[in-house]
Design a protein around this motif. Structure first.
Motif, PDB file in Angstrom:
ATOM      1  N   GLU A   7       0.835  -1.210   0.000  1.00 41.40           N
ATOM      2  CA  GLU A   7       0.000   0.000   0.000  1.00 41.40           C
ATOM      3  C   GLU A   7       0.867   1.257   0.000  1.00 41.40           C
ATOM      4  O   GLU A   7       0.607   2.202  -0.767  1.00 41.40           O
ATOM      5  CB  GLU A   7      -0.899  -0.013   1.238  1.00 41.40           C
ATOM      6  N   LEU A   8       1.903   1.281   0.837  1.00 36.58           N
ATOM      7  CA  LEU A   8       2.766   2.460   0.904  1.00 36.58           C
ATOM      8  C   LEU A   8       3.550   2.649  -0.393  1.00 36.58           C
ATOM      9  O   LEU A   8       3.787   3.791  -0.815  1.00 36.58           O
ATOM     10  CB  LEU A   8       3.727   2.320   2.084  1.00 36.58           C
ATOM     11  N   ARG A   9       3.918   1.558  -1.010  1.00 37.04           N
ATOM     12  CA  ARG A   9       4.641   1.656  -2.282  1.00 37.04           C
ATOM     13  C   ARG A   9       3.743   2.276  -3.358  1.00 37.04           C
ATOM     14  O   ARG A   9       4.195   3.126  -4.141  1.00 37.04           O
ATOM     15  CB  ARG A   9       5.110   0.265  -2.705  1.00 37.04           C
ATOM     16  N   GLU A  10       2.469   1.867  -3.385  1.00 35.82           N
ATOM     17  CA  GLU A  10       1.548   2.421  -4.373  1.00 35.82           C
ATOM     18  C   GLU A  10       1.278   3.905  -4.109  1.00 35.82           C
ATOM     19  O   GLU A  10       1.267   4.724  -5.041  1.00 35.82           O
ATOM     20  CB  GLU A  10       0.233   1.639  -4.339  1.00 35.82           C
ATOM     21  N   ARG A  11       1.066   4.278  -2.863  1.00 33.14           N
ATOM     22  CA  ARG A  11       0.817   5.680  -2.528  1.00 33.14           C
ATOM     23  C   ARG A  11       2.027   6.552  -2.851  1.00 33.14           C
ATOM     24  O   ARG A  11       1.900   7.671  -3.365  1.00 33.14           O
ATOM     25  CB  ARG A  11       0.451   5.813  -1.058  1.00 33.14           C
ATOM     26  N   THR A  12       3.204   6.037  -2.552  1.00 36.91           N
ATOM     27  CA  THR A  12       4.417   6.790  -2.856  1.00 36.91           C
ATOM     28  C   THR A  12       4.559   7.011  -4.353  1.00 36.91           C
ATOM     29  O   THR A  12       4.925   8.105  -4.808  1.00 36.91           O
ATOM     30  CB  THR A  12       5.647   6.054  -2.308  1.00 36.91           C
ATOM     31  N   ALA A  13       4.267   5.983  -5.137  1.00 39.47           N
ATOM     32  CA  ALA A  13       4.370   6.107  -6.591  1.00 39.47           C
ATOM     33  C   ALA A  13       3.371   7.133  -7.121  1.00 39.47           C
ATOM     34  O   ALA A  13       3.693   7.931  -8.013  1.00 39.47           O
ATOM     35  CB  ALA A  13       4.144   4.749  -7.253  1.00 39.47           C
ATOM     36  N   ARG A  14       2.155   7.156  -6.567  1.00 43.45           N
ATOM     37  CA  ARG A  14       1.147   8.110  -7.040  1.00 43.45           C
ATOM     38  C   ARG A  14       1.543   9.542  -6.707  1.00 43.45           C
ATOM     39  O   ARG A  14       1.445  10.446  -7.558  1.00 43.45           O
ATOM     40  CB  ARG A  14      -0.211   7.772  -6.415  1.00 43.45           C
ATOM     41  N   VAL A  15       1.993   9.769  -5.486  1.00 46.96           N
ATOM     42  CA  VAL A  15       2.411  11.128  -5.102  1.00 46.96           C
ATOM     43  C   VAL A  15       3.632  11.561  -5.913  1.00 46.96           C
ATOM     44  O   VAL A  15       3.711  12.687  -6.410  1.00 46.96           O
ATOM     45  CB  VAL A  15       2.705  11.192  -3.591  1.00 46.96           C
ATOM     46  N   LYS A  16       4.576  10.651  -6.068  1.00 45.31           N
ATOM     47  CA  LYS A  16       5.795  10.969  -6.799  1.00 45.31           C
ATOM     48  C   LYS A  16       5.490  11.254  -8.273  1.00 45.31           C
ATOM     49  O   LYS A  16       6.041  12.199  -8.860  1.00 45.31           O
ATOM     50  CB  LYS A  16       6.784   9.817  -6.674  1.00 45.31           C
ATOM     51  N   ASP A  17       4.626  10.459  -8.896  1.00 49.18           N
ATOM     52  CA  ASP A  17       4.275  10.687 -10.296  1.00 49.18           C
ATOM     53  C   ASP A  17       3.560  12.030 -10.478  1.00 49.18           C
ATOM     54  O   ASP A  17       3.799  12.742 -11.468  1.00 49.18           O
ATOM     55  CB  ASP A  17       3.399   9.553 -10.807  1.00 49.18           C
ATOM     56  N   SER A  18       2.697  12.388  -9.543  1.00 56.80           N
ATOM     57  CA  SER A  18       2.012  13.675  -9.639  1.00 56.80           C
ATOM     58  C   SER A  18       2.996  14.833  -9.514  1.00 56.80           C
ATOM     59  O   SER A  18       2.919  15.824 -10.257  1.00 56.80           O
ATOM     60  CB  SER A  18       0.932  13.776  -8.552  1.00 56.80           C
ATOM     61  N   ALA A  19       3.925  14.722  -8.562  1.00 53.31           N
ATOM     62  CA  ALA A  19       4.926  15.780  -8.402  1.00 53.31           C
ATOM     63  C   ALA A  19       5.820  15.885  -9.633  1.00 53.31           C
ATOM     64  O   ALA A  19       6.130  16.991 -10.102  1.00 53.31           O
ATOM     65  CB  ALA A  19       5.765  15.511  -7.152  1.00 53.31           C
ATOM     66  N   ASP A  20       6.226  14.749 -10.161  1.00 54.48           N
ATOM     67  CA  ASP A  20       7.066  14.772 -11.361  1.00 54.48           C
ATOM     68  C   ASP A  20       6.317  15.374 -12.547  1.00 54.48           C
ATOM     69  O   ASP A  20       6.911  16.104 -13.367  1.00 54.48           O
ATOM     70  CB  ASP A  20       7.521  13.354 -11.704  1.00 54.48           C
ATOM     71  N   SER A  21       5.022  15.095 -12.656  1.00 57.88           N
ATOM     72  CA  SER A  21       4.237  15.644 -13.757  1.00 57.88           C
ATOM     73  C   SER A  21       4.194  17.169 -13.692  1.00 57.88           C
ATOM     74  O   SER A  21       4.364  17.862 -14.711  1.00 57.88           O
ATOM     75  CB  SER A  21       2.821  15.065 -13.728  1.00 57.88           C
ATOM     76  N   LEU A  22       3.972  17.721 -12.492  1.00 56.80           N
ATOM     77  CA  LEU A  22       3.978  19.179 -12.349  1.00 56.80           C
ATOM     78  C   LEU A  22       5.347  19.767 -12.674  1.00 56.80           C
ATOM     79  O   LEU A  22       5.452  20.804 -13.342  1.00 56.80           O
ATOM     80  CB  LEU A  22       3.580  19.557 -10.920  1.00 56.80           C
ATOM     81  N   ARG A  23       6.387  19.116 -12.200  1.00 57.33           N
ATOM     82  CA  ARG A  23       7.741  19.639 -12.438  1.00 57.33           C
ATOM     83  C   ARG A  23       8.106  19.602 -13.915  1.00 57.33           C
ATOM     84  O   ARG A  23       8.630  20.585 -14.460  1.00 57.33           O
ATOM     85  CB  ARG A  23       8.757  18.844 -11.623  1.00 57.33           C
TER      86      ARG A  23
END
Length: 256
Positions: A131-147
């Motif tokens: 679960e934590l791995r999936e949440r981390t990937a979602r937050v990280k992908d969203s941040a990378d998309s904005l950047r």
């Protein structure tokens, strides 16, 4: 005397007030600098600890440290990119608002990962990891998309501005190289420019020769009428004048 004393007292009070204000501002600036330095030092220490824990403790504990490190790195890079580009691009205000909302989820996730670092039950850590791995990937992908979007936007604006500037420079360079005599031959009172070009291609050469040596090539006893001096002639020969601004700056006339 009383008026002078009052004026001196007022001046002294103003000077004291200015000194107090300057001292307060200096103290606040120093405090902000110290807080910034302490925060950066703590961040560096935490990142170094996570890197060491990632390699020193294989298994679930090491993976938790890896997740925290990747999450913090991505969020920090996106924050720096948005804050650097926002002053020059007001349209990024909505992206900053979205990132603030994303940061709340990121901090919450980072707190959960930090609590798992001290969890003695390895089985519980392993059960929570998917679960934590999936949440981390979602937050990280969203941040990378904005950047990535902010970086692509800044790069596109820079390319468009450079292309526009290059076009303007090419036009100006072409204008500076336009030394055709077409405008010079249009002297006032001598008719249209078509009369100047009646001699064909050799007429231009004859006109330039006549300007350098009046009467050259003409029959004996016949001298051509001098061509009237136009404003372009004066602009072209302005640099030869002793009053030219660069000559005033670089080669001033002697006193004698």
């Amino acid at each position: 005397m009383e008026a002078v004393a009052v004026i001196v007292a007022l001046i002294f009070a103003v000077l004291v007030a200015l000194a107090v204000i300057a001292t307060v501002r200096t103290v606040r600036a120093v405090k902000r600098g110290v807080d910034r330095t302490v925060h950066q030092a703590r961040r560096t220490v935490e990142d170094t600890r996570l890197k060491a824990r990632q390699f020193a403790q294989p298994g679930p504990a090491g993976e938790v440290a890896q997740l925290r490190l990747s999450l913090r790195t991505s969020m920090r890079a996106t924050q720096d990119a948005l804050h650097a580009a926002a002053p020059e691009d007001p349209s990024l205000s909505e992206a900053l608002a979205l990132f603030q909302r994303l940061s709340a989820h990121g901090h919450e996730l980072d707190d959960e990962l930090r609590r798992l670092e001290t969890e003695p039950d390895k089985a519980r850590i392993a059960a929570r990891l998917p679960e934590l791995r999936e949440r981390t990937a979602r937050v990280k992908d969203s941040a990378d998309s904005l950047r990535f979007a902010a970086q692509d936007r800044a790069r596109r604006f820079a390319e468009d501005d450079l292309e526009t500037l290059s076009g303007q420079i090419r036009m100006e360079a072409g204008a500076l190289r336009h030394w055709s005599d077409e405008g010079l031959d249009e002297a006032p009172g001598t008719g249209t420019a078509s009369g100047a070009g009646a001699g064909g291609a050799s007429g231009a050469a004859g006109a330039s020769g006549a300007a350098g040596a009046p009467g050259a090539g003409a029959p004996a006893g016949e001298r051509p009428e001098p061509r009237a001096i136009t404003g372009r002639d004066r602009d072209r020969d302005a640099w030869r004048s002793p009053g030219y601004s660069w000559q005033k700056t670089s080669r001033p006339e002697s006193a004698g």
